[in-house]
Design a protein around this motif. Structure first.
Motif, PDB file in Angstrom:
ATOM      1  N   ALA B 289     -46.883  59.297 -82.492  1.00 48.92           N
ATOM      2  CA  ALA B 289     -45.852  58.349 -82.943  1.00 48.92           C
ATOM      3  C   ALA B 289     -46.284  56.933 -82.587  1.00 48.92           C
ATOM      4  O   ALA B 289     -47.042  56.725 -81.630  1.00 48.92           O
ATOM      5  CB  ALA B 289     -44.534  58.688 -82.258  1.00 48.92           C
ATOM      6  N   GLU B 290     -45.812  55.972 -83.398  1.00 47.03           N
ATOM      7  CA  GLU B 290     -46.045  54.559 -83.076  1.00 47.03           C
ATOM      8  C   GLU B 290     -44.750  54.004 -82.529  1.00 47.03           C
ATOM      9  O   GLU B 290     -43.692  54.138 -83.169  1.00 47.03           O
ATOM     10  CB  GLU B 290     -46.493  53.792 -84.319  1.00 47.03           C
ATOM     11  N   VAL B 291     -44.826  53.409 -81.374  1.00 46.17           N
ATOM     12  CA  VAL B 291     -43.624  52.885 -80.719  1.00 46.17           C
ATOM     13  C   VAL B 291     -43.709  51.363 -80.754  1.00 46.17           C
ATOM     14  O   VAL B 291     -44.725  50.790 -80.345  1.00 46.17           O
ATOM     15  CB  VAL B 291     -43.553  53.365 -79.250  1.00 46.17           C
ATOM     16  N   VAL B 292     -42.690  50.733 -81.278  1.00 46.65           N
ATOM     17  CA  VAL B 292     -42.669  49.271 -81.341  1.00 46.65           C
ATOM     18  C   VAL B 292     -41.808  48.758 -80.188  1.00 46.65           C
ATOM     19  O   VAL B 292     -40.617  49.051 -80.127  1.00 46.65           O
ATOM     20  CB  VAL B 292     -42.109  48.787 -82.694  1.00 46.65           C
ATOM     21  N   VAL B 293     -42.460  48.055 -79.279  1.00 46.63           N
ATOM     22  CA  VAL B 293     -41.766  47.590 -78.072  1.00 46.63           C
ATOM     23  C   VAL B 293     -41.742  46.068 -78.088  1.00 46.63           C
ATOM     24  O   VAL B 293     -42.794  45.440 -78.254  1.00 46.63           O
ATOM     25  CB  VAL B 293     -42.519  48.069 -76.798  1.00 46.63           C
ATOM     26  N   PRO B 294     -40.568  45.444 -77.943  1.00 41.59           N
ATOM     27  CA  PRO B 294     -40.523  43.973 -77.902  1.00 41.59           C
ATOM     28  C   PRO B 294     -41.393  43.451 -76.760  1.00 41.59           C
ATOM     29  O   PRO B 294     -41.395  44.032 -75.665  1.00 41.59           O
ATOM     30  CB  PRO B 294     -39.041  43.661 -77.668  1.00 41.59           C
ATOM     31  N   ASN B 295     -42.118  42.381 -77.017  1.00 41.65           N
ATOM     32  CA  ASN B 295     -43.052  41.846 -76.021  1.00 41.65           C
ATOM     33  C   ASN B 295     -42.355  41.492 -74.718  1.00 41.65           C
ATOM     34  O   ASN B 295     -42.929  41.591 -73.636  1.00 41.65           O
ATOM     35  CB  ASN B 295     -43.738  40.597 -76.571  1.00 41.65           C
ATOM     36  N   GLN B 296     -41.100  41.069 -74.858  1.00 44.52           N
ATOM     37  CA  GLN B 296     -40.377  40.599 -73.681  1.00 44.52           C
ATOM     38  C   GLN B 296     -40.270  41.692 -72.605  1.00 44.52           C
ATOM     39  O   GLN B 296     -40.275  41.393 -71.417  1.00 44.52           O
ATOM     40  CB  GLN B 296     -38.982  40.170 -74.128  1.00 44.52           C
ATOM     41  N   SER B 297     -40.182  42.970 -73.041  1.00 50.27           N
ATOM     42  CA  SER B 297     -39.980  44.041 -72.069  1.00 50.27           C
ATOM     43  C   SER B 297     -41.211  44.194 -71.152  1.00 50.27           C
ATOM     44  O   SER B 297     -41.073  44.546 -69.995  1.00 50.27           O
ATOM     45  CB  SER B 297     -39.656  45.354 -72.773  1.00 50.27           C
ATOM     46  N   PHE B 298     -42.425  43.901 -71.685  1.00 48.62           N
ATOM     47  CA  PHE B 298     -43.607  43.940 -70.816  1.00 48.62           C
ATOM     48  C   PHE B 298     -43.607  42.766 -69.844  1.00 48.62           C
ATOM     49  O   PHE B 298     -44.204  42.812 -68.794  1.00 48.62           O
ATOM     50  CB  PHE B 298     -44.884  43.873 -71.650  1.00 48.62           C
ATOM     51  N   PHE B 299     -42.969  41.728 -70.298  1.00 48.25           N
ATOM     52  CA  PHE B 299     -43.001  40.489 -69.531  1.00 48.25           C
ATOM     53  C   PHE B 299     -42.019  40.544 -68.360  1.00 48.25           C
ATOM     54  O   PHE B 299     -42.218  39.895 -67.349  1.00 48.25           O
ATOM     55  CB  PHE B 299     -42.641  39.333 -70.478  1.00 48.25           C
ATOM     56  N   THR B 300     -40.957  41.338 -68.520  1.00 42.86           N
ATOM     57  CA  THR B 300     -39.902  41.322 -67.507  1.00 42.86           C
ATOM     58  C   THR B 300     -39.885  42.590 -66.652  1.00 42.86           C
ATOM     59  O   THR B 300     -39.162  42.652 -65.668  1.00 42.86           O
ATOM     60  CB  THR B 300     -38.525  41.152 -68.181  1.00 42.86           C
ATOM     61  N   THR B 301     -40.627  43.636 -67.071  1.00 44.22           N
ATOM     62  CA  THR B 301     -40.612  44.862 -66.271  1.00 44.22           C
ATOM     63  C   THR B 301     -42.026  45.219 -65.827  1.00 44.22           C
ATOM     64  O   THR B 301     -43.004  44.773 -66.449  1.00 44.22           O
ATOM     65  CB  THR B 301     -40.047  46.050 -67.074  1.00 44.22           C
ATOM     66  N   ALA B 302     -42.101  46.024 -64.761  1.00 45.57           N
ATOM     67  CA  ALA B 302     -43.422  46.430 -64.259  1.00 45.57           C
ATOM     68  C   ALA B 302     -44.084  47.369 -65.261  1.00 45.57           C
ATOM     69  O   ALA B 302     -43.415  48.189 -65.896  1.00 45.57           O
ATOM     70  CB  ALA B 302     -43.250  47.146 -62.929  1.00 45.57           C
ATOM     71  N   THR B 303     -45.377  47.231 -65.412  1.00 47.43           N
ATOM     72  CA  THR B 303     -46.105  48.061 -66.371  1.00 47.43           C
ATOM     73  C   THR B 303     -47.254  48.763 -65.651  1.00 47.43           C
ATOM     74  O   THR B 303     -47.999  48.120 -64.914  1.00 47.43           O
ATOM     75  CB  THR B 303     -46.680  47.185 -67.497  1.00 47.43           C
ATOM     76  N   THR B 304     -47.348  50.052 -65.861  1.00 51.75           N
ATOM     77  CA  THR B 304     -48.461  50.797 -65.273  1.00 51.75           C
ATOM     78  C   THR B 304     -49.561  50.909 -66.313  1.00 51.75           C
ATOM     79  O   THR B 304     -49.320  51.381 -67.433  1.00 51.75           O
ATOM     80  CB  THR B 304     -48.004  52.207 -64.888  1.00 51.75           C
ATOM     81  N   THR B 305     -50.726  50.428 -65.961  1.00 50.76           N
ATOM     82  CA  THR B 305     -51.837  50.515 -66.904  1.00 50.76           C
ATOM     83  C   THR B 305     -53.018  51.219 -66.253  1.00 50.76           C
ATOM     84  O   THR B 305     -53.228  51.098 -65.043  1.00 50.76           O
ATOM     85  CB  THR B 305     -52.259  49.113 -67.413  1.00 50.76           C
ATOM     86  N   TYR B 306     -53.725  51.964 -67.051  1.00 48.89           N
ATOM     87  CA  TYR B 306     -54.899  52.668 -66.539  1.00 48.89           C
ATOM     88  C   TYR B 306     -56.192  51.994 -66.941  1.00 48.89           C
ATOM     89  O   TYR B 306     -57.269  52.508 -66.710  1.00 48.89           O
ATOM     90  CB  TYR B 306     -54.902  54.112 -67.063  1.00 48.89           C
ATOM     91  N   THR B 307     -56.051  50.885 -67.603  1.00 52.50           N
ATOM     92  CA  THR B 307     -57.262  50.293 -68.180  1.00 52.50           C
ATOM     93  C   THR B 307     -57.424  48.834 -67.780  1.00 52.50           C
ATOM     94  O   THR B 307     -58.105  48.080 -68.445  1.00 52.50           O
ATOM     95  CB  THR B 307     -57.189  50.386 -69.718  1.00 52.50           C
ATOM     96  N   ARG B 308     -56.743  48.443 -66.732  1.00 46.32           N
ATOM     97  CA  ARG B 308     -56.805  47.026 -66.344  1.00 46.32           C
ATOM     98  C   ARG B 308     -58.229  46.634 -65.922  1.00 46.32           C
ATOM     99  O   ARG B 308     -58.806  45.699 -66.429  1.00 46.32           O
ATOM    100  CB  ARG B 308     -55.832  46.790 -65.195  1.00 46.32           C
ATOM    101  N   SER B 309     -58.777  47.447 -64.922  1.00 47.46           N
ATOM    102  CA  SER B 309     -60.133  47.125 -64.471  1.00 47.46           C
ATOM    103  C   SER B 309     -61.154  48.129 -65.000  1.00 47.46           C
ATOM    104  O   SER B 309     -62.311  47.806 -65.203  1.00 47.46           O
ATOM    105  CB  SER B 309     -60.187  47.076 -62.938  1.00 47.46           C
ATOM    106  N   ASP B 310     -60.737  49.387 -65.189  1.00 49.01           N
ATOM    107  CA  ASP B 310     -61.609  50.366 -65.856  1.00 49.01           C
ATOM    108  C   ASP B 310     -60.694  51.366 -66.566  1.00 49.01           C
ATOM    109  O   ASP B 310     -59.481  51.311 -66.429  1.00 49.01           O
ATOM    110  CB  ASP B 310     -62.516  51.078 -64.849  1.00 49.01           C
ATOM    111  N   ARG B 311     -61.303  52.266 -67.317  1.00 43.39           N
ATOM    112  CA  ARG B 311     -60.482  53.189 -68.116  1.00 43.39           C
ATOM    113  C   ARG B 311     -60.267  54.538 -67.414  1.00 43.39           C
ATOM    114  O   ARG B 311     -59.665  55.451 -67.971  1.00 43.39           O
ATOM    115  CB  ARG B 311     -61.151  53.408 -69.482  1.00 43.39           C
ATOM    116  N   MET B 312     -60.811  54.658 -66.150  1.00 48.73           N
ATOM    117  CA  MET B 312     -60.693  55.938 -65.453  1.00 48.73           C
ATOM    118  C   MET B 312     -59.246  56.181 -65.029  1.00 48.73           C
ATOM    119  O   MET B 312     -58.542  55.258 -64.638  1.00 48.73           O
ATOM    120  CB  MET B 312     -61.596  55.922 -64.210  1.00 48.73           C
ATOM    121  N   ARG B 313     -58.826  57.476 -65.126  1.00 56.32           N
ATOM    122  CA  ARG B 313     -57.484  57.833 -64.650  1.00 56.32           C
ATOM    123  C   ARG B 313     -57.605  58.984 -63.669  1.00 56.32           C
ATOM    124  O   ARG B 313     -58.305  59.966 -63.934  1.00 56.32           O
ATOM    125  CB  ARG B 313     -56.600  58.240 -65.827  1.00 56.32           C
TER     126      ARG B 313
END
Lengths: 407, 400
Positions: B289-313
């Motif tokens: 599925a494609e999820v459309v998320v308003p940009n503001q929600s990334f800006f105001t809430t914490a986001t967990t990313t696995y690819t910030r410094s490398d792509r390893m999880r």
């Protein structure tokens, strides 16, 4: 497409349209682009629309350089204009190529001919017929800045003196910019056959030797003029006009059709006078007659309307309005008097017209623009080289004589 | 507008002329006839002609009409002009189908055709048509009034709109090319490349807007006044939209959410597909599925990313095994199973831990690393299956 056309026709109402093409004088097309609504014949269009309120005039401007190509393309499609307003030599050239209709078959010509000076009628009469109906004349004058030049130079010596006194003057090597001085130095008889291609008319006072001497005198004077530090040799009329507007130049030769533009930018600083004469007599201002020529694609009703418009242009009232409102052209109708006493500018135009009629006899005859288009760049290049000292006046004289048609 | 309509009405006067009708009527009848014939059932040897594309049939018909008119010493310029339009349409069709289809994926080709090539074709036909009927130069000079202190002419407005449209739809390829060059030259990551791509598009389009305002001669004071008024409107009415746009730009510059990155959204790993001006499009692999998320929600809430410094999880799974089995053997068994999976990285090595003592079962936790964060679910499921199978083979009770 036809349905859409019919729909539009229905929505906008049944109106007739006349397609008119204005062909500005070569190198002055920027003036026309500047304001199509300010052209001298605005009174004519207004009067015509008053007489035909349901008629729409669709006016477009085509540069002289692209005219032939545009007309050929439009003619192949059946989309050519109904009427063209252009210089007489250009109309003559187009008639010879079958791109405009001859006028002498039309009753309008026979009604209008008596209103024209025979010399003017001759300028639109060619072997192929009459190319157009003359509407008004445009001439070369002197334009100057009144705040800098208090008294316009009346002679070539005065002009040299003006430049020597520190007032910057501008000339150009084109017909408007310098050719007027040929007459003042006696070189017009030699120059006109070179420009028009018409054979030299032999007279007692004019001989090849006299031509050579006159041309040499003219080119020598041009070289001396160019040696003055305050003389600017411009690339053409536009640079001259812009130089006068900006105050960089204080005196220039100008085409009368640029007076409206100059007046808007300079206001009361603009002075207008006839061009200066010289030891051989008055100058030979370059002049042209603007004519109305018939397009070759019109339907019978469109042709009728085009002829009515062309004929109306010679109406005395319209001619007077054209002259008085624009103050930059002279009427073609010989029965319309020009009020020279009330306008210095019209007086200068009238004098320039007289000089043109009297001094440029051969140029007032009919000739085709084709020849002029071929020789003009050659002559301009030569004058340029003489003024810049690339060739001597003597070498320039010989080169010019080589351009003369055989007698 | 009235002048423009009058200009168009003036062109209709050409229909009064016989040479114009002689050219337009046959072409019009040809088009109508072809449209009618194409609906009829195919019969006879000529039916193959009807299978040709309409534009080819039209072009052949126009050539035929031109030849007939020439034979009758009539004018053909308009027919040839219409023939040029048909030929151009045919060339466009050939360019789209056999040529570009070889190099471009279908969705890219669709975008290129509908957003760039066909609009350009229509524009060229329209301008050529206007130039044939009237003067393009004169029409371009029609005054539209004074906007923000600038005298606007039809030609200026038209050219500005065309340039802005071309920038809007045509910037993707050049921006992608430049960002690829930068990636190769500087060795930046894929995420940074995509961010650079987006930022380049925004910057060039913004420069285009500034150029357009200058070209139209807008008075800067007037524009600033309008911008001031708009800012009040933004404060009340469309602040969410504006907030999303600013958030999107900031996210791009900051690089915290960039196309290609994998982040957690509502408990599931998603890949950032596109960072748009208003919203970010995420792809969720679990249900495609494609999820459309308003940009503001990334800006105001914490986001967990696995690819910030490398792509390893680093993933983990917990299980309980009967206490009758030796914990050391269980730990070794779990680490071996994880190491055998092809998607599990050898460094850092898989690690199993005894984490809980129960009355009947001990709790174990197996941690392992994978290169593609989006495959975490499937790799974990594979390992669970492998554990069940191995426990069964060894006669052990199934893990809980």
């Amino acid at each position: 497409m036809l349905a859409l056309a019919a729909l539009l026709q229905g929505c906008l109402g049944p109106r007739q349209t006349l397609h008119v093409v204005i062909v500005p004088t070569s190198r002055l097309e920027w003036l026309q682009r500047d304001g199509k609504d300010r052209i001298p014949w605005k009174p004519l269009l207004q009067e015509y629309q008053r007489l035909h309120p349901g008629l729409q005039l669709q006016v477009s401007v085509v540069d002289e350089a692209h005219l032939e190509e545009t007309l050929r393309r439009d003619r192949s499609r059946g989309l050519g204009p109904d009427l063209l307003v252009l210089r007489a030599p250009v109309a003559n050239a187009l008639l010879q190529q079958g791109l405009v209709e001859r006028l002498n078959d039309q009753r309008a010509w026979h009604r209008s001919q008596p209103l024209l000076e025979p010399a003017l009628a001759d300028r639109v009469t060619t072997a192929a017929g009459v190319s157009g109906l003359p509407a008004y004349n445009i001439l070369t004058l002197a334009c100057f800045n009144r705040q800098v030049v208090l008294r316009p130079p009346a002679s070539l010596d005065d002009l040299m003196g003006l430049a020597a006194s520190g007032r910057p003057i501008g000339v150009a090597v084109d017909p408007i910019g310098i050719w007027w001085s040929a007459g003042a130095l006696g070189a017009q008889n030699a120059m006109v056959p070179i420009l028009t291609g018409n054979p030299r008319v032999a007279t007692a006072s004019a001989s090849p030797t006299a031509d050579r001497a006159a041309l040499l005198a003219w080119l020598t004077w041009l070289r001396q003029l160019a040696l003055q530090s305050r003389v600017d040799i411009a690339s053409g009329p536009r640079e001259l006009v812009e130089g006068l507007e900006s105050g960089r130049l204080s005196w220039i030769p100008c085409y009368s059709s640029s007076l409206g533009h100059l007046e808007r930018s300079m206001g009361k600083r603009l002075g207008v006078a006839p061009l200066p004469g010289g030891p051989a007599g008055p100058p030979t201002p370059f002049g042209t007659v603007m004519v109305m020529a018939l397009g070759s694609d019109s339907s019978p009703p469109q042709r009728r309307l085009a002829l009515q418009l062309a004929e109306l242009s010679l109406d005395p009232l319209v001619q007077r309005e054209i002259t008085l409102e624009s103050l930059m052209v002279l009427p073609a109708n010989r029965f319309v008097s020009v009020p020279v006493a009330s306008s210095g500018r019209l007086a200068a135009l009238e004098q320039a017209q007289r000089q043109f009629d009297e001094r440029s006899k051969l140029l007032t005859a009919s000739f085709s623009a084709d020849r002029l288009r071929r020789t003009q760049p050659l002559v301009e290049d030569l004058l340029w080289k003489v003024m810049l000292g690339v060739v001597t006046p003597q070498q320039g004289t010989e080169a010019l004589l080589r351009l003369s048609p055989p007698s | 507008m009235s002048t423009f309509l009058a200009e168009i009405q003036g062109w209709l006067a050409f229909l009064d002329r016989l040479p114009v009708l002689q050219q337009l009527l046959p072409v019009g009848l040809l088009l109508l006839g072809l449209l009618r014939l194409r609906r009829l059932p195919r019969r006879g040897r000529w039916s193959r002609l009807l299978d040709l594309p309409l534009v080819v049939q039209l072009l052949l018909g126009q050539v035929l009409i031109a030849l007939v008119l020439l034979a009758l010493h009539q004018r053909v310029g308009l027919v040839l002009l219409l023939g040029q339009f048909s030929l151009a349409r045919l060339l466009l069709r050939l360019a789209e189908r056999p040529l570009l289809a070889r190099w471009l994926p279908p969705d890219s080709l669709q975008l290129l055709s509908t957003r760039l090539l066909r609009p350009l074709f229509l524009l060229a036909v329209m301008l050529a048509g206007i130039d044939a009927l009237g003067s393009l130069q004169d029409l371009a000079g029609l005054p539209l009034g004074v906007w923000f202190g600038g005298a606007i002419r039809l030609g200026d407005l038209f050219s500005v709109l065309v340039v802005l449209y071309l920038l809007l739809v045509g910037l993707h390829l050049p921006a992608a090319g430049v960002s690829l060059l930068v990636q190769r030259g500087l060795g930046i990551s894929e995420g940074s490349r995509r961010a650079l791509d987006q930022i380049l598009q925004y910057v060039i389009f913004s420069l285009g807007v500034i150029w357009a305002m200058g070209r139209l001669g807008f008075n800067q004071t007037g524009v600033l006044a309008i911008a001031g008024g708009l800012s009040v409107g933004l404060g009340f009415g469309i602040k969410e939209v504006f907030s999303n746009i600013v958030s999107g730009l900031w996210l791009l510059i900051e690089g915290s959410v960039r196309p290609g990155e994998v982040l957690m959204h509502e408990g599931e790993a998603c890949e950032v597909r596109r960072l748009g001006p208003r919203a970010t499009t995420l792809w969720r692999g679990g249900d495609n599925a494609e999820v459309v998320v308003p940009n503001q929600s990334f800006f105001t809430t914490a986001t967990t990313t696995y690819t910030r410094s490398d792509r390893m999880r680093r993933c983990s799974l917990e299980l309980k095994v009967a206490q009758s089995w030796n914990p050391e053997q269980v730990v070794a068994l779990l680490e071996d199973l994880a190491a055998d999976h092809p998607a599990v990285l050898t460094a850092p090595a898989p690690k199993a831990l005894l984490v809980e003592f129960g009355s009947e079962r001990y709790g174990y936790k197996l941690s392992f690393s994978i290169a593609d964060p989006l495959t975490a679910g499937s790799v974990t499921a594979d390992l669970r299956l492998a554990i069940c199978r191995r426990f069964g083979d060894l006669g052990m009770d199934p893990p809980a």
